[in-house]
Design a protein around this motif. Structure first.
Motif, PDB file in Angstrom:
ATOM      1  N   VAL A   1      28.345  41.206  41.231  1.00  0.00           N
ATOM      2  CA  VAL A   1      29.432  41.226  42.214  1.00  0.00           C
ATOM      3  C   VAL A   1      30.239  39.934  42.121  1.00  0.00           C
ATOM      4  O   VAL A   1      31.475  39.955  42.141  1.00  0.00           O
ATOM      5  N   HIS A   2      29.562  38.792  41.982  1.00  0.00           N
ATOM      6  CA  HIS A   2      30.256  37.510  41.838  1.00  0.00           C
ATOM      7  C   HIS A   2      31.181  37.533  40.621  1.00  0.00           C
ATOM      8  O   HIS A   2      32.338  37.116  40.693  1.00  0.00           O
ATOM      9  N   ASP A   3      30.675  38.009  39.481  1.00  0.00           N
ATOM     10  CA  ASP A   3      31.478  38.068  38.254  1.00  0.00           C
ATOM     11  C   ASP A   3      32.677  38.990  38.428  1.00  0.00           C
ATOM     12  O   ASP A   3      33.780  38.683  37.955  1.00  0.00           O
ATOM     13  N   LEU A   4      32.487  40.124  39.106  1.00  0.00           N
ATOM     14  CA  LEU A   4      33.602  41.050  39.332  1.00  0.00           C
ATOM     15  C   LEU A   4      34.664  40.426  40.228  1.00  0.00           C
ATOM     16  O   LEU A   4      35.864  40.560  39.980  1.00  0.00           O
ATOM     17  N   ILE A   5      34.229  39.735  41.262  1.00  0.00           N
ATOM     18  CA  ILE A   5      35.191  39.078  42.159  1.00  0.00           C
ATOM     19  C   ILE A   5      36.011  38.050  41.385  1.00  0.00           C
ATOM     20  O   ILE A   5      37.234  37.970  41.539  1.00  0.00           O
ATOM     21  N   GLN A   6      35.367  37.274  40.527  1.00  0.00           N
ATOM     22  CA  GLN A   6      36.094  36.291  39.717  1.00  0.00           C
ATOM     23  C   GLN A   6      37.085  36.989  38.784  1.00  0.00           C
ATOM     24  O   GLN A   6      38.206  36.533  38.603  1.00  0.00           O
ATOM     25  N   LEU A   7      36.684  38.111  38.188  1.00  0.00           N
ATOM     26  CA  LEU A   7      37.573  38.873  37.312  1.00  0.00           C
ATOM     27  C   LEU A   7      38.787  39.381  38.071  1.00  0.00           C
ATOM     28  O   LEU A   7      39.919  39.264  37.609  1.00  0.00           O
ATOM     29  N   PHE A   8      38.555  39.928  39.278  1.00  0.00           N
ATOM     30  CA  PHE A   8      39.645  40.530  40.029  1.00  0.00           C
ATOM     31  C   PHE A   8      40.587  39.501  40.630  1.00  0.00           C
ATOM     32  O   PHE A   8      41.649  39.850  41.118  1.00  0.00           O
ATOM     33  N   LYS A   9      40.233  38.238  40.575  1.00  0.00           N
ATOM     34  CA  LYS A   9      41.147  37.188  41.019  1.00  0.00           C
ATOM     35  C   LYS A   9      42.164  36.861  39.930  1.00  0.00           C
ATOM     36  O   LYS A   9      43.132  36.161  40.177  1.00  0.00           O
ATOM     37  N   LYS A  10      41.928  37.370  38.724  1.00  0.00           N
ATOM     38  CA  LYS A  10      42.847  37.132  37.609  1.00  0.00           C
ATOM     39  C   LYS A  10      43.784  38.330  37.455  1.00  0.00           C
ATOM     40  O   LYS A  10      43.440  39.449  37.803  1.00  0.00           O
ATOM     41  N   GLU A  11      44.937  38.072  36.893  1.00  0.00           N
ATOM     42  CA  GLU A  11      45.890  39.143  36.640  1.00  0.00           C
ATOM     43  C   GLU A  11      45.347  40.074  35.558  1.00  0.00           C
ATOM     44  O   GLU A  11      44.798  39.607  34.553  1.00  0.00           O
ATOM     45  N   PRO A  12      45.497  41.389  35.729  1.00  0.00           N
ATOM     46  CA  PRO A  12      45.025  42.319  34.688  1.00  0.00           C
ATOM     47  C   PRO A  12      45.745  42.076  33.366  1.00  0.00           C
ATOM     48  O   PRO A  12      46.900  41.664  33.338  1.00  0.00           O
ATOM     49  N   LYS A  13      45.062  42.355  32.267  1.00  0.00           N
ATOM     50  CA  LYS A  13      45.668  42.162  30.947  1.00  0.00           C
ATOM     51  C   LYS A  13      46.680  43.251  30.629  1.00  0.00           C
ATOM     52  O   LYS A  13      47.518  43.090  29.754  1.00  0.00           O
ATOM     53  N   GLN A  14      46.585  44.372  31.310  1.00  0.00           N
ATOM     54  CA  GLN A  14      47.541  45.469  31.123  1.00  0.00           C
ATOM     55  C   GLN A  14      47.725  46.166  32.457  1.00  0.00           C
ATOM     56  O   GLN A  14      46.881  46.051  33.338  1.00  0.00           O
ATOM     57  N   PRO A  15      48.835  46.892  32.647  1.00  0.00           N
ATOM     58  CA  PRO A  15      49.049  47.589  33.915  1.00  0.00           C
ATOM     59  C   PRO A  15      47.902  48.548  34.221  1.00  0.00           C
ATOM     60  O   PRO A  15      47.314  49.155  33.332  1.00  0.00           O
ATOM     61  N   ALA A  16      47.600  48.671  35.502  1.00  0.00           N
ATOM     62  CA  ALA A  16      46.522  49.558  35.935  1.00  0.00           C
ATOM     63  C   ALA A  16      46.877  51.023  35.722  1.00  0.00           C
ATOM     64  O   ALA A  16      46.006  51.866  35.640  1.00  0.00           O
TER      65      ALA A  16
END
Length: 142
Positions: free
Chosen positions: A45-60
């Motif tokens: 969960v910690h790793d996912l939260i850190q990932l989701f704080k970054k801009e996606p590499k491509q549009p969702a």
């Protein structure tokens, strides 16, 4: 008769003791399992939260996903922005649905690191408090 307890336990110690033994043996198996699983879940969960704080590499929004609802990719991105105020290009967007009092708002608050009564937290209560989509931007996101 105590189901699951070996017959020698039932004869030697009685039915109640056999149940107690099973409970102790079960607890002895659960404690090590929990001590391994809980830290692993917390780490993920910690790793996912850190990932989701970054801009996606491509549009969702993908061509296939937009096509499934009868839109082009650009139309789906525009619809998300106009209908829900979502930026489907530079932000991660999630929908959380569930029954009343299932903990949806508390989950949003926990992921954000907010307590239920803090400013910016999703509203929680003993009655249904949300009946329309709401946006909760990730704290610390770009």
């Amino acid at each position: 008769m105590v189901l699951g307890a070996p017959s020698w336990q039932r004869r030697r110690f009685g039915a109640q003791h056999a149940c107690d033994c099973q409970a102790v043996m079960g607890a002895a198996l659960v404690v090590p399992l929990v001590s391994v699983i809980v830290p692993a879940i917390v780490s993920i969960v910690h790793d996912l939260i850190q990932l989701f704080k970054k801009e996606p590499k491509q549009p969702a929004v993908t061509d296939a996903g937009a096509g499934a609802i009868g839109l082009t990719k650009d139309e789906a991105i525009r619809s998300a922005r106009e209908t829900f105020g979502l930026d489907a290009v530079r932000n991660w967007n999630f929908g959380i649905i569930g029954q009343v009092k299932a903990g949806k708002s508390s989950l949003v608050n926990a992921v954000q690191g907010l307590k239920d009564n803090e400013p910016g937290a999703a509203q929680v209560g003993v009655v249904e408090v949300v009946n329309r989509p709401q946006s909760f931007p990730m704290r610390g996101a770009p």
